[in-house]
Design a protein around this motif. Structure first.
Motif, PDB file in Angstrom:
ATOM      1  N   LEU A 106      -5.458  16.836   4.510  1.00 50.61           N
ATOM      2  CA  LEU A 106      -6.686  16.312   5.110  1.00 50.61           C
ATOM      3  C   LEU A 106      -7.482  15.431   4.145  1.00 50.61           C
ATOM      4  N   ARG A 107      -7.111  15.453   2.867  1.00 47.86           N
ATOM      5  CA  ARG A 107      -7.826  14.600   1.914  1.00 47.86           C
ATOM      6  C   ARG A 107      -7.086  13.285   1.662  1.00 47.86           C
ATOM      7  N   ILE A 108      -5.976  13.079   2.363  1.00 51.84           N
ATOM      8  CA  ILE A 108      -5.197  11.854   2.150  1.00 51.84           C
ATOM      9  C   ILE A 108      -5.899  10.656   2.787  1.00 51.84           C
ATOM     10  N   HIS A 109      -5.976   9.564   2.034  1.00 50.59           N
ATOM     11  CA  HIS A 109      -6.644   8.378   2.567  1.00 50.59           C
ATOM     12  C   HIS A 109      -5.657   7.370   3.132  1.00 50.59           C
ATOM     13  N   SER A 110      -4.430   7.338   2.590  1.00 49.35           N
ATOM     14  CA  SER A 110      -3.446   6.358   3.070  1.00 49.35           C
ATOM     15  C   SER A 110      -3.013   6.717   4.475  1.00 49.35           C
ATOM     16  N   GLY A 111      -2.933   5.719   5.333  1.00 51.85           N
ATOM     17  CA  GLY A 111      -2.471   5.950   6.692  1.00 51.85           C
ATOM     18  C   GLY A 111      -0.977   6.166   6.736  1.00 51.85           C
ATOM     19  N   PRO A 112      -0.444   6.518   7.929  1.00 51.62           N
ATOM     20  CA  PRO A 112       0.989   6.782   8.045  1.00 51.62           C
ATOM     21  C   PRO A 112       1.869   5.597   7.622  1.00 51.62           C
ATOM     22  N   TRP A 113       1.387   4.368   7.840  1.00 55.24           N
ATOM     23  CA  TRP A 113       2.219   3.231   7.460  1.00 55.24           C
ATOM     24  C   TRP A 113       2.416   3.152   5.970  1.00 55.24           C
ATOM     25  N   VAL A 116       4.980   5.678   5.026  1.00 57.29           N
ATOM     26  CA  VAL A 116       6.365   5.293   5.313  1.00 57.29           C
ATOM     27  C   VAL A 116       6.829   4.207   4.337  1.00 57.29           C
ATOM     28  N   LEU A 117       5.949   3.264   4.052  1.00 52.60           N
ATOM     29  CA  LEU A 117       6.321   2.179   3.130  1.00 52.60           C
ATOM     30  C   LEU A 117       6.206   2.594   1.671  1.00 52.60           C
ATOM     31  N   ARG A 118       5.683   3.776   1.458  1.00 53.82           N
ATOM     32  CA  ARG A 118       5.468   4.306   0.105  1.00 53.82           C
ATOM     33  C   ARG A 118       4.751   3.288  -0.790  1.00 53.82           C
ATOM     34  N   THR A 119       3.600   2.865  -0.365  1.00 51.50           N
ATOM     35  CA  THR A 119       2.792   1.954  -1.180  1.00 51.50           C
ATOM     36  C   THR A 119       2.295   2.700  -2.417  1.00 51.50           C
ATOM     37  N   PRO A 120       1.976   1.961  -3.490  1.00 52.64           N
ATOM     38  CA  PRO A 120       1.530   2.610  -4.731  1.00 52.64           C
ATOM     39  C   PRO A 120       0.379   3.584  -4.497  1.00 52.64           C
ATOM     40  N   LYS A 121      -0.533   3.220  -3.613  1.00 57.22           N
ATOM     41  CA  LYS A 121      -1.677   4.087  -3.335  1.00 57.22           C
ATOM     42  C   LYS A 121      -1.209   5.431  -2.760  1.00 57.22           C
ATOM     43  N   TYR A 122      -0.294   5.346  -1.777  1.00 63.03           N
ATOM     44  CA  TYR A 122       0.198   6.579  -1.183  1.00 63.03           C
ATOM     45  C   TYR A 122       0.984   7.403  -2.193  1.00 63.03           C
ATOM     46  N   VAL A 123       1.866   6.725  -2.941  1.00 56.55           N
ATOM     47  CA  VAL A 123       2.705   7.437  -3.910  1.00 56.55           C
ATOM     48  C   VAL A 123       1.832   8.189  -4.911  1.00 56.55           C
ATOM     49  N   ALA A 124       0.739   7.545  -5.331  1.00 58.89           N
ATOM     50  CA  ALA A 124      -0.172   8.202  -6.271  1.00 58.89           C
ATOM     51  C   ALA A 124      -0.810   9.433  -5.627  1.00 58.89           C
ATOM     52  N   GLU A 125      -1.199   9.289  -4.365  1.00 59.46           N
ATOM     53  CA  GLU A 125      -1.817  10.428  -3.676  1.00 59.46           C
ATOM     54  C   GLU A 125      -0.837  11.580  -3.524  1.00 59.46           C
ATOM     55  N   ILE A 129      -1.018  15.423  -4.903  1.00 61.12           N
ATOM     56  CA  ILE A 129      -0.899  16.600  -4.043  1.00 61.12           C
ATOM     57  C   ILE A 129       0.124  17.571  -4.605  1.00 61.12           C
ATOM     58  N   LYS A 130       1.286  17.043  -4.971  1.00 62.76           N
ATOM     59  CA  LYS A 130       2.354  17.911  -5.450  1.00 62.76           C
ATOM     60  C   LYS A 130       1.940  18.623  -6.738  1.00 62.76           C
ATOM     61  N   GLU A 131       1.288  17.868  -7.610  1.00 65.98           N
ATOM     62  CA  GLU A 131       0.845  18.476  -8.863  1.00 65.98           C
ATOM     63  C   GLU A 131      -0.195  19.565  -8.621  1.00 65.98           C
TER      64      GLU A 131
ATOM     65  N   ILE B 186      13.386   9.309   7.708  1.00 66.14           N
ATOM     66  CA  ILE B 186      13.460  10.053   6.444  1.00 66.14           C
ATOM     67  C   ILE B 186      12.145   9.892   5.687  1.00 66.14           C
ATOM     68  N   ARG B 187      11.678   8.643   5.636  1.00 68.99           N
ATOM     69  CA  ARG B 187      10.420   8.385   4.934  1.00 68.99           C
ATOM     70  C   ARG B 187       9.248   9.143   5.555  1.00 68.99           C
ATOM     71  N   LEU B 188       9.185   9.075   6.885  1.00 69.42           N
ATOM     72  CA  LEU B 188       8.058   9.712   7.570  1.00 69.42           C
ATOM     73  C   LEU B 188       8.106  11.228   7.423  1.00 69.42           C
ATOM     74  N   ILE B 189       9.277  11.802   7.693  1.00 74.72           N
ATOM     75  CA  ILE B 189       9.384  13.258   7.700  1.00 74.72           C
ATOM     76  C   ILE B 189       9.134  13.839   6.313  1.00 74.72           C
ATOM     77  N   ASN B 190       9.545  13.107   5.279  1.00 70.17           N
ATOM     78  CA  ASN B 190       9.336  13.625   3.927  1.00 70.17           C
ATOM     79  C   ASN B 190       7.956  13.306   3.368  1.00 70.17           C
ATOM     80  N   SER B 191       7.129  12.644   4.162  1.00 68.28           N
ATOM     81  CA  SER B 191       5.788  12.329   3.674  1.00 68.28           C
ATOM     82  C   SER B 191       4.824  13.450   4.058  1.00 68.28           C
ATOM     83  N   SER B 192       3.609  13.293   3.611  1.00 73.76           N
ATOM     84  CA  SER B 192       2.567  14.246   3.938  1.00 73.76           C
ATOM     85  C   SER B 192       2.358  14.317   5.456  1.00 73.76           C
ATOM     86  N   TYR B 193       2.534  13.192   6.128  1.00 72.45           N
ATOM     87  CA  TYR B 193       2.391  13.175   7.586  1.00 72.45           C
ATOM     88  C   TYR B 193       3.504  13.974   8.250  1.00 72.45           C
TER      89      TYR B 193
END
Ligand SMILES: Nc1ncnc2c1ncn2[C@@H]1O[C@H](COP(=O)(O)OP(=O)(O)OP(=O)(O)O)[C@@H](O)[C@H]1O
Ligand SMILES: [Mg+2]
Lengths: 259, 362
Positions: A106-113, A116-125, A129-131, B186-193
């Motif tokens: 619920l604290r994630i700011h990056s949208g689903p896109w 999926v595209l694994r933008t640097p912002k999302y990857v950092a978030e 989370i994992k840490e 794969i990308r979607l399912i393995n993401s936080s979403y």
């Protein structure tokens, strides 16, 4: 200073049954408050009202200076109220680590896109989370179970994981519904130490429902007593233990409390 | 295993796969090629259904409807004006359609987008429902879409359907879409979403208490699933060259459901395997529908027999093997290598067992 949480004249009716009747309570920041009462008194219903599962028939809820009456559960969680359930509700088929990671979603700011595209912002978030999830699991002593399915954990560990998962949402107020249920006296003591510990570490305020009187009297600074949906007493553990109305409600016999 | 190693292995497999497709395209006979192409389309459709039904746990049966929307949209966008004039001989066509003639790629994407938009509109009322009610409502909406298609003749040509749609879909289009869809999933399912979707599947009440916005996430899954169904439908229209309302009955949804259940609800690789398996079996089983001449007796073909067999198969799977082929597990590189290692070790052990007695003798 204004209290962290206030409930004003909550009423909850299910058809003809009034499960909660004009309940008002107030919790200061940093307190550990107990909510007790015989079976069917309406304790869990109060939790369900606070967390938005039910909309109260009347009455209002103020949290952190904000009226939260009628908000959805996810909105309430986002504002900083987390809970556990009387019957453990873990994501049984997900791993321990995943259970906790969901709390951070619920604290994630990056949208689903971006995800999926694994933008640097999302990857950092995601990395954060994992840490944090690993760190939290280490803090609550569940790190060894990380990759196990939550449903495969021993009962005590499941209870603990449910609390850890709630902590992941970064709550200010934590609601615990019978955290000591099914625990032996020793585990009960451990739980008390654990709750004190997390209150300090996470700067929490705790409201807990509990039938185990050693736990309630041992840890709560203040207690509300509910009977047939109505508050019949409020006070320190000593005051509550001596209160004739409370003794009456519990038939005066301490042992019958646990039935 | 390192992430980069796995990515390289995956890339190599994809390249190898497309090389094989290249030769298949060159040397296979047209009938087999169509089946191979259908496999790719069914991978897209299977994953589309698995997203909402398997991963999110929302039992939706509206796929045929979204496919129809995608197929009609793409067909209308790609048909050249002459073909359109030929199709609409009974009723006049809606004039703005006449001159539309888009490239196939854009038409397919548009097919997906329009289907996604329908998914969004239908999702607003139905995603508040749970379990059986959701299944019934989505099934109903799919049928509504079909009835609308039959009746809005200026747009769809009604029950006559559309013929002579440019045939563009080949193995590369179908499998290109399939590989992209697999990647996306794969990308979607393995993401936080993805995790949020799985949490909804696991326990809605707990998920909501943990701050997961149920409606938003269900909608996300439903709209994306509709998009993929629309793309699948568009590709199917571009493969067969015709679309008509009878193609998009519940039977279509049922076929996809079969793929997902056989492969495993909640497994991406399971759906891929399921799609290939079901497509090939479905073609192969045509034998049971054609008349058989045994010399002394003639057994007449029984139309619909395939569906009987498939329904029976589905029932068997649901009763005895609910998990399907892979359950919620995935076929991963680690899994494959572990398996190879085990096989290798077993071989070694067997060789050793054989060599022990001989050394004693010596
Ligand atoms: N959704 C509902 N619909 C109808 N009645 C309900 C509902 N939820 C709770 N109740 C009723 O409200 C009353 C209070 O229930 P609640 O679960 O809050 O009790 P409790 O104090 O938590 O009891 P316990 O100690 O057994 O957990 C009970 O009579 C229960 O049957
Ligand atoms: Mg209760």
């Amino acid at each position: 200073m204004a209290p962290l949480f206030q409930a004003n004249n909550l009423v909850m009716q299910f058809g003809g049954l009034t499960a909660v009747n004009k309940v008002s309570m107030s919790i200061e920041k940093g307190e550990i408050v107990g909510l007790i009462g015989p079976n069917g008194a309406g304790k869990t219903t109060v939790f369900n009202i606070i967390t938005g599962v039910y909309r109260p028939t009347s009455g209002s809820l103020i949290f952190n200076g904000r009226n939260i009456t009628g908000l959805r559960p996810d909105q309430v969680a986002k504002l900083g109220i987390a809970r556990t359930f009387q019957n453990i509700r873990l994501f049984r088929d997900l791993t321990v680590q995943e259970n906790v990671e969901i709390g951070y979603h619920l604290r994630i700011h990056s949208g689903p896109w971006r995800a999926v595209l694994r933008t640097p912002k999302y990857v950092a978030e995601e990395k954060m989370i994992k840490e944090r999830a690993s760190q939290l699991l280490a803090q609550v002593g569940l790190v060894e179970y990380r990759h196990e399915k939550a449903g495969a954990l021993p009962y005590g560990a499941q209870r603990r994981l449910e609390i850890a998962r709630a902590l992941a949402t970064n709550p200010r107020l934590l609601l615990l519904d019978e955290p000591a249920a099914g625990m032996n006296p020793n585990e009960g003591l451990e739980l008390m130490a654990f709750l004190r510990e997390i209150r300090k570490q996470f700067d929490l305020t705790i409201l807990l429902i509990e039938h185990d009187m050693r736990v309630v009297m041992g840890i709560c600074e203040r207690i509300y007593v509910l009977d047939y949906g109505t508050l019949i007493a409020e006070g320190t553990p000593e005051q509550i233990q001596k209160n004739p109305k409370v003794i009456q409600a519990y038939l005066g016999v301490d042992d019958s409390v646990r039935d | 295993m390192k992430q980069t190693t796995k990515s390289l292995l995956t890339l190599a497999t994809v390249i190898l796969f497309f090389t094989v497709l290249y030769f298949a395209n060159k040397y296979l006979d047209p009938y087999k090629l169509i089946i191979l192409t259908l496999c790719g389309i069914n991978v897209v459709l299977g994953l589309s259904m698995n997203l909402i039904n398997g991963f999110t746990g929302q039992f939706s049966l509206g796929h045929a409807g979204f496919m129809a929307v995608g197929a009609y949209t793409a067909a209308l966008l790609t048909m050249p004006p002459e073909v359109k004039e030929m199709n609409w001989f009974a009723v006049p066509m809606w004039p703005p359609l006449h001159d539309l003639c888009w490239p196939f790629f854009l038409a397919v994407i548009m097919g997906g987008l329009v289907a996604a938009f329908f998914g969004f509109l239908i999702g607003i009322p139905v995603l508040r429902l749970r379990g059986d009610y959701l299944a019934i409502a989505t099934l109903g909406f799919a049928e509504v879409i079909r009835v609308v298609i039959i009746n809005v003749k200026p747009l769809t040509n009604g029950a006559l359907g559309l013929k002579a749609i440019p045939v563009v879909t080949d193995v590369f289009w179908a499998w290109g879409a399939a590989v992209l869809t697999i990647f996306l999933m794969i990308r979607l399912i393995n993401s936080s979403y993805g995790l949020a979707l799985k949490s909804i599947n696991s326990d809605e009440i707990a998920a909501e208490a943990m701050g997961v916005n149920l409606f938003y996430h269900k909608m996300l899954s439903f709209v994306l699933s509709s998009f993929l169904a629309g793309v699948g439908g568009a590709l199917l229209g571009g493969l067969l060259g015709t679309v008509d309302p009878t193609m998009f009955t519940f039977l279509m949804t049922f076929n996809i459901l079969l793929i997902v259940v056989l492969g495993g609800l909640g497994s991406i690789t399971g759906s891929v395997i399921g799609a290939v398996f079901v497509t090939i079996l479905m073609e192969w089983l045509r034998i049971v529908e054609s008349p058989v001449d045994l010399g002394f007796v003639q057994i007449p073909g029984i139309p619909g027999m395939r569906m009987v067999i498939f329904s029976f198969l589905l029932v068997l799977v649901i009763i005895f093997y609910q998990q399907g082929l892979l359950g919620r597990r995935e076929l991963t590189w680690e899994g494959i290598f572990n398996l190879l290692r085990q096989v290798q070790e077993r071989f070694k052990k067997r060789n050793k067992d054989k060599s022990v007695p001989s050394s004693e003798v010596g």
